[in-house]
Motif scaffolding. Structure first.
Motif, PDB file in Angstrom:
ATOM      1  N   ASP A  30       0.831  -1.204   0.000  1.00  0.00           N
ATOM      2  CA  ASP A  30       0.000   0.000   0.000  1.00  0.00           C
ATOM      3  C   ASP A  30       0.867   1.257   0.000  1.00  0.00           C
ATOM      4  OD1 ASP A  30      -2.236  -1.563  -0.028  1.00  0.00           O
ATOM      5  OD2 ASP A  30      -2.866  -1.124   2.022  1.00  0.00           O
ATOM      6  N   TRP A  31       1.958   1.209   0.738  1.00  0.00           N
ATOM      7  CA  TRP A  31       2.894   2.341   0.751  1.00  0.00           C
ATOM      8  C   TRP A  31       3.499   2.555  -0.633  1.00  0.00           C
ATOM      9  CZ3 TRP A  31       8.443   1.654   0.576  1.00  0.00           C
ATOM     10  CH2 TRP A  31       9.160   2.849   0.700  1.00  0.00           C
ATOM     11  N   LEU A  32       3.880   1.480  -1.294  1.00  0.00           N
ATOM     12  CA  LEU A  32       4.441   1.603  -2.645  1.00  0.00           C
ATOM     13  C   LEU A  32       3.418   2.164  -3.626  1.00  0.00           C
ATOM     14  CD1 LEU A  32       6.486  -1.711  -2.953  1.00  0.00           C
ATOM     15  CD2 LEU A  32       7.409   0.611  -2.938  1.00  0.00           C
ATOM     16  N   ILE A  33       2.173   1.719  -3.516  1.00  0.00           N
ATOM     17  CA  ILE A  33       1.131   2.232  -4.410  1.00  0.00           C
ATOM     18  C   ILE A  33       0.940   3.726  -4.201  1.00  0.00           C
ATOM     19  CG2 ILE A  33      -1.354   2.180  -4.851  1.00  0.00           C
ATOM     20  CD1 ILE A  33      -1.232  -0.843  -4.363  1.00  0.00           C
ATOM     21  N   ALA A  34       0.934   4.158  -2.946  1.00  0.00           N
ATOM     22  CA  ALA A  34       0.744   5.581  -2.657  1.00  0.00           C
ATOM     23  C   ALA A  34       1.907   6.423  -3.172  1.00  0.00           C
ATOM     24  CB  ALA A  34       0.560   5.780  -1.155  1.00  0.00           C
ATOM     25  N   ARG A  35       3.142   5.913  -3.041  1.00  0.00           N
ATOM     26  CA  ARG A  35       4.317   6.689  -3.437  1.00  0.00           C
ATOM     27  C   ARG A  35       4.580   6.647  -4.933  1.00  0.00           C
ATOM     28  NH1 ARG A  35       8.030   8.126   0.337  1.00  0.00           N
ATOM     29  NH2 ARG A  35       8.857   9.300  -1.461  1.00  0.00           N
ATOM     30  N   LEU A  36       4.377   5.488  -5.555  1.00  0.00           N
ATOM     31  CA  LEU A  36       4.704   5.338  -6.972  1.00  0.00           C
ATOM     32  C   LEU A  36       3.505   5.540  -7.883  1.00  0.00           C
ATOM     33  CD1 LEU A  36       7.063   2.226  -6.788  1.00  0.00           C
ATOM     34  CD2 LEU A  36       7.684   4.651  -6.792  1.00  0.00           C
ATOM     35  N   GLY A  37       2.302   5.548  -7.315  1.00  0.00           N
ATOM     36  CA  GLY A  37       1.106   5.718  -8.133  1.00  0.00           C
ATOM     37  C   GLY A  37       1.091   6.977  -8.977  1.00  0.00           C
ATOM     38  N   PRO A  38       1.471   8.154  -8.437  1.00  0.00           N
ATOM     39  CA  PRO A  38       1.441   9.371  -9.249  1.00  0.00           C
ATOM     40  C   PRO A  38       2.352   9.314 -10.466  1.00  0.00           C
ATOM     41  CG  PRO A  38       1.524   9.915  -6.919  1.00  0.00           C
ATOM     42  CD  PRO A  38       1.744   8.440  -7.020  1.00  0.00           C
ATOM     43  N   ALA A  39       3.368   8.455 -10.466  1.00  0.00           N
ATOM     44  CA  ALA A  39       4.278   8.360 -11.610  1.00  0.00           C
ATOM     45  C   ALA A  39       3.746   7.441 -12.698  1.00  0.00           C
ATOM     46  CB  ALA A  39       5.648   7.859 -11.144  1.00  0.00           C
ATOM     47  N   CYS A  40       2.611   6.809 -12.457  1.00  0.00           N
ATOM     48  CA  CYS A  40       2.046   5.870 -13.420  1.00  0.00           C
ATOM     49  C   CYS A  40       0.926   6.532 -14.216  1.00  0.00           C
ATOM     50  CB  CYS A  40       1.493   4.641 -12.701  1.00  0.00           C
ATOM     51  SG  CYS A  40       2.740   3.697 -11.804  1.00  0.00           S
TER      52      CYS A  40
END
Length: 225
Positions: free
Chosen positions: A196-206
């Protein structure tokens, strides 16, 4: 206390052999293998979420600075998370990341369920074979009279098989089943926090996720909200 008289190979063979054999026949090879693997995993170090997250922090920082295409993933200490991150970087898709993570989680949980079910079944069968050993021992009493030696030997075997069945089921197999369950619950919760932490941090770059990626979208919105 002299414990030598508590050891009886015949009683052990009846209870342990019968329990293992009946459990294998009722559970099948795959479930027995899952139980062995899960039990062995209890001897290995626990999953350390803080270490895995720390190993992923440089990747997240690089992706924030340079974007996902330039991110250079390194092993984080968990193979399943490494594969999910690799899928995310290669596709720049949260849906791919979530799909890979969900598939790995389903496999782990399914294996744990098989293991717990098999161990619990063994815990139920052990006292049954303790009783079976008692009946076998009593059947050895001579029909033409009760010699003292035969009587004492039969009673001793009857008591020990009952005891072995209770100990095997309630002191070994049932606690093992619960230990496997607790370990899996704790580790999956820790993994969920990391993903969930990875999704929150890397999501805007996708790029925006397709409408069909409902699971990924829910995970992302949950964390972002």
């Amino acid at each position: 206390m002299d414990m030598a008289h508590m050891l009886d190979p015949v009683a052990g063979a009846i209870v342990i052999g019968g329990t293992l054999g009946a459990t294998a026949l009722r559970s099948g090879v795959a479930d027995c293998r899952a139980a062995i693997v899960a039990t062995g995993a209890l001897l290995r170090p626990r999953f350390r979420g803080e270490v895995v997250r720390g190993n992923l922090a440089p990747l997240v920082a690089q992706a924030d600075r340079e974007g996902l295409l330039r991110a250079n993933p390194r092993p984080c200490g968990d193979g399943a998370i490494d594969q999910a991150v690799a899928a995310l970087i290669q596709t720049r898709s949260l849906a791919a990341f979530v799909a890979r993570d969900d598939a790995a989680r389903e496999g782990r949980v399914a294996g744990a369920i098989r293991a717990v079910r098999t161990l619990a079944l063994g815990a139920e069968l052990a006292p049954v074979f303790g009783l079976a050993g008692t009946l076998v021992s009593l059947s050895q009493l001579p029909s033409d009279g009760l010699a003292r030696g035969a009587f004492m030997g039969a009673i001793s075997l009857a008591v020990l098989t009952t005891l072995y069945g209770l100990l095997l089921g309630n002191i070994l197999l049932a606690p093992l089943a619960r230990a496997v369950e607790r370990r899996v619950e704790a580790e999956e919760a820790a993994r969920r926090e990391i993903t969930d932490w990875l999704i929150a941090r890397l999501g805007p770059a996708c790029p925006p996720m397709p409408t069909s990626s409902a699971a990924a979208r829910r995970a992302y919105l949950r964390e972002a909200g």
